[in-house]
Write a protein that holds these residues in place. Structure first.
Motif, PDB file in Angstrom:
ATOM      1  N   HIS A   1       0.790  -1.160   0.134  1.00  0.00           N
ATOM      2  CA  HIS A   1      -0.028   0.172  -0.069  1.00  0.00           C
ATOM      3  C   HIS A   1       0.930   1.326   0.217  1.00  0.00           C
TER       4      HIS A   1
ATOM      5  N   ASP B   1      -2.036   0.629 -10.753  1.00  0.00           N
ATOM      6  CA  ASP B   1      -2.711   0.965  -9.493  1.00  0.00           C
ATOM      7  C   ASP B   1      -1.467   0.291  -8.516  1.00  0.00           C
TER       8      ASP B   1
ATOM      9  N   ILE C   1      -2.420   0.723  -4.739  1.00  0.00           N
ATOM     10  CA  ILE C   1      -3.912   0.429  -4.668  1.00  0.00           C
ATOM     11  C   ILE C   1      -3.711  -1.117  -5.174  1.00  0.00           C
TER      12      ILE C   1
ATOM     13  N   ASP D   1      -9.267  -3.038  -3.357  1.00  0.00           N
ATOM     14  CA  ASP D   1      -9.506  -1.619  -2.831  1.00  0.00           C
ATOM     15  C   ASP D   1     -10.450  -0.876  -3.684  1.00  0.00           C
TER      16      ASP D   1
END
Ligand code: NI
Length: 192
Positions: free
Chosen positions: A26, A166, A171, A175
């Motif tokens: 993340h 992403d 991401i 998510d």
């Protein structure tokens, strides 16, 4: 038959893919400077080889691999803005891409989603729901020498690029799935 024998004899590259429980997935990866060093280049080729081997049924069974068509550096714990794609064509050859410091410069208004759901080598569980993606995108990126390139992608390849970009921004596809309504707005998108 020849392909089967040679492929099965190939050694699986030593690639450790992090599961989603690792927080580093993340984090936002940082831009790469040029020229890209040999070690990083070799890792890109190993990643492509790994993906191609993972898409071969016999090899996947032998090494207990899940099939994947894309992999970002962050999935190995390296926060650099690089990902690779190996997309098998109808004739059995692979469309290979090494994408560095990508930027989406245009995208379609039309949205699509993968009907059976997106997958990710870092997400080892069944996930219900759809991820809205642009049907077509144009990407600017760099090669190992730092030359700027442009590529247009549509359908599966466009989804793969957006999924991997992403990753560079920390991401995961999960998510992007609406928790309360996993199939939200489905009727306004085209299924792949
Ligand atoms: Ni992924």
């Amino acid at each position: 038959m020849v392909k089967y024998v040679s492929v099965i004899a190939m050694k699986l590259p030593n690639i450790k893919i992090l599961d989603e429980k690792h927080k580093i997935l993340h984090t936002k990866s940082t831009e790469v400077s040029f020229p890209v060093d040999k070690k990083t280049q070799d890792l890109c080729y190993d990643m492509i080889k790994y993906l191609e081997m993972s898409q071969d049924e016999k090899i996947a069974e032998k090494y207990n691999l899940r099939a994947g068509m894309g992999l970002a550096f962050i999935q190995m714990g390296i926060p650099k803005r690089i990902f690779v794609i190996a997309n098998e064509e109808d004739d059995g050859t692979f469309d290979e891409h090494i994408i560095i410091n990508p930027k989406i410069i245009s995208q379609s208004e039309e949205l699509i989603y993968v009907g059976e759901g997106e997958g990710c080598l870092s997400v080892n569980r069944e996930v219900e729901g759809i991820v809205p993606r642009c049907a077509r995108i144009t990407l600017e990126y760099y090669d190992f020498e730092g030359h700027k390139k442009t590529i247009r992608a549509r359908e599966d390849l466009a989804v793969a690029f957006q999924h991997e970009i992403d990753h560079l921004n920390g991401i995961l596809f999960v998510d992007r799935i609406d928790k309360k309504d996993p199939f939200k707005n489905k009727e306004n998108m085209r299924e792949l």
